[in-house]
Design an enzyme around this catalytic site. Sequence first.
Site, PDB file in Angstrom:
ATOM      1  N   LEU A  54      38.263  21.843  35.641  1.00 51.56           N
ATOM      2  CA  LEU A  54      38.091  23.275  34.874  1.00 51.56           C
ATOM      3  C   LEU A  54      39.212  23.654  34.078  1.00 51.56           C
ATOM      4  O   LEU A  54      39.461  24.738  33.586  1.00 51.56           O
ATOM      5  CB  LEU A  54      37.946  24.259  36.150  1.00 51.56           C
ATOM      6  CG  LEU A  54      37.193  24.222  37.255  1.00 51.56           C
ATOM      7  CD1 LEU A  54      37.244  24.991  38.464  1.00 51.56           C
ATOM      8  CD2 LEU A  54      35.676  23.763  36.513  1.00 51.56           C
ATOM      9  N   TYR A 104      38.639  26.583  18.991  1.00 46.47           N
ATOM     10  CA  TYR A 104      38.466  26.294  20.335  1.00 46.47           C
ATOM     11  C   TYR A 104      37.124  25.761  20.632  1.00 46.47           C
ATOM     12  O   TYR A 104      36.954  24.671  21.435  1.00 46.47           O
ATOM     13  CB  TYR A 104      38.317  27.952  20.817  1.00 46.47           C
ATOM     14  CG  TYR A 104      38.026  27.999  22.524  1.00 46.47           C
ATOM     15  CD1 TYR A 104      38.577  27.376  23.430  1.00 46.47           C
ATOM     16  CD2 TYR A 104      36.664  28.694  22.824  1.00 46.47           C
ATOM     17  CE1 TYR A 104      38.111  27.348  24.882  1.00 46.47           C
ATOM     18  CE2 TYR A 104      36.142  28.405  23.968  1.00 46.47           C
ATOM     19  CZ  TYR A 104      36.956  28.125  25.176  1.00 46.47           C
ATOM     20  OH  TYR A 104      36.547  27.951  26.397  1.00 46.47           O
ATOM     21  N   LYS A 108      36.553  22.008  22.878  1.00 50.49           N
ATOM     22  CA  LYS A 108      35.609  22.074  23.959  1.00 50.49           C
ATOM     23  C   LYS A 108      34.578  20.895  23.658  1.00 50.49           C
ATOM     24  O   LYS A 108      34.225  20.355  24.449  1.00 50.49           O
ATOM     25  CB  LYS A 108      34.996  23.426  24.278  1.00 50.49           C
ATOM     26  CG  LYS A 108      35.849  24.622  24.652  1.00 50.49           C
ATOM     27  CD  LYS A 108      36.843  24.111  25.771  1.00 50.49           C
ATOM     28  CE  LYS A 108      36.061  24.117  27.085  1.00 50.49           C
ATOM     29  NZ  LYS A 108      36.848  24.010  28.248  1.00 50.49           N
ATOM     30  N   HIS A 282      35.663  69.716  68.114  1.00 51.23           N
ATOM     31  CA  HIS A 282      36.260  69.934  69.489  1.00 51.23           C
ATOM     32  C   HIS A 282      35.430  69.971  70.616  1.00 51.23           C
ATOM     33  O   HIS A 282      34.218  70.478  70.539  1.00 51.23           O
ATOM     34  CB  HIS A 282      37.145  71.226  69.334  1.00 51.23           C
ATOM     35  CG  HIS A 282      38.100  70.911  68.159  1.00 51.23           C
ATOM     36  ND1 HIS A 282      38.787  69.793  67.815  1.00 51.23           N
ATOM     37  CD2 HIS A 282      38.541  72.009  67.336  1.00 51.23           C
ATOM     38  CE1 HIS A 282      39.421  70.061  66.714  1.00 51.23           C
ATOM     39  NE2 HIS A 282      39.438  71.466  66.395  1.00 51.23           N
ATOM     40  N   GLY A 284      33.288  71.191  73.906  1.00 51.44           N
ATOM     41  CA  GLY A 284      32.577  72.423  74.183  1.00 51.44           C
ATOM     42  C   GLY A 284      31.751  72.996  72.796  1.00 51.44           C
ATOM     43  O   GLY A 284      31.203  74.260  72.971  1.00 51.44           O
TER      44      GLY A 284
END
Length: 371
Positions: A54, A104, A108, A282, A284
């Site tokens: 790679l 490039y 390659k 909370h 109750g």
Amino acid sequence: MATVVVTGAQGFLGRNLIATLSAVPDLEILSFDRGDDPETLPELAARADFVFHLAGVNRPQDPAEFIEGNVDVTRRLLEALRAAGRPVPVLISSSTQAALDNPYGVSKRQAEELVRAYGQETGAPVFVFRLPNVFGKWSRPAYNSVVATFCHRVAHGLPLEVHDPAREVSLVHVDDVVAEFIAAFRGSPQRGPDGEPTVPRVFTVTLGDLAERISRFPETRRTRETPDVGDDLSRRLYSMYLSYLPEDQFAYSLEIRRDPRGWLAEVLRSPALGQIFVSVTHPGIARGHHWHHTKTEKFLVVSGEAVVRFRPLDGREVIEYPVSGAEPRVVDIPPGYTHSITNTGATDLVTLFWASEPFDPGRPDTHALPV
């Protein structure tokens, strides 16, 4: 135990591949990267059962580096494999630009030719992947792909420059690339019409569309709209965008509505997926005491104890569902029932809510009525 060599181990593809290979049992991974001594290649080659090649360069300051980084390194690697005296399979990551005559692409293509010649000479299987633009986490902005550049700039609050919005680009995601690399390692890569190994899922998008999709992501924090992840490309773009956030910006605050009962905060909303919010109630205290014509909800207590009560609009009987964070279960809220949730425990109650549609002050479909 099999031994694989990964060249370009610290690069974009190499890091993603090694992260996946590290979970494969009975596999030894040997790395070679830019800056390592080429004299170590014969030792690596002698131990290799498979090579993922790679390593390479694509944006050097001096065009001569294309030959050195893409061709010469490949030649040294293959010479080391020949000297080892075993037909070791080789996979090389190439580029669709290998079909072009720019510096490039030429470098390659020459590297590909070296690998194919090695395969013909030794009988070793070789896999030449001509990849289009690859995107995904750990990709370098202004180097590996335009997606990385766009995501990085948007994540850092920088403007995008799109010179040709109509230009189409072909993209493959790094996870799909890694999956095909591993399939080749196991001897069963997918192949294209030309018989060469390929990554079958390719996304085609214009630069203008790409920039628009990525540019929308930051606003979702303010609006709490679910990011657009409804298709494979958008889902992967959002993942990549998040990977470029500055490390001091991973978290963001919600708008908290506080009152004597506790607090409530919207987490996410979407016209397609509804609304998610969380509350602290909370001891109750009851929430709700309302009903809906069409909107539906789901209640999930994640901490504390409560009871969810229902009463049909035309009835007197109250239906009760005790719920607890110790034994989580989802309670569906159908339309036409007034309902409430009451904290029956001694500690604050934490509840996650989902609604089938985001709250709209103009059409709330929420009607007060005690249970």
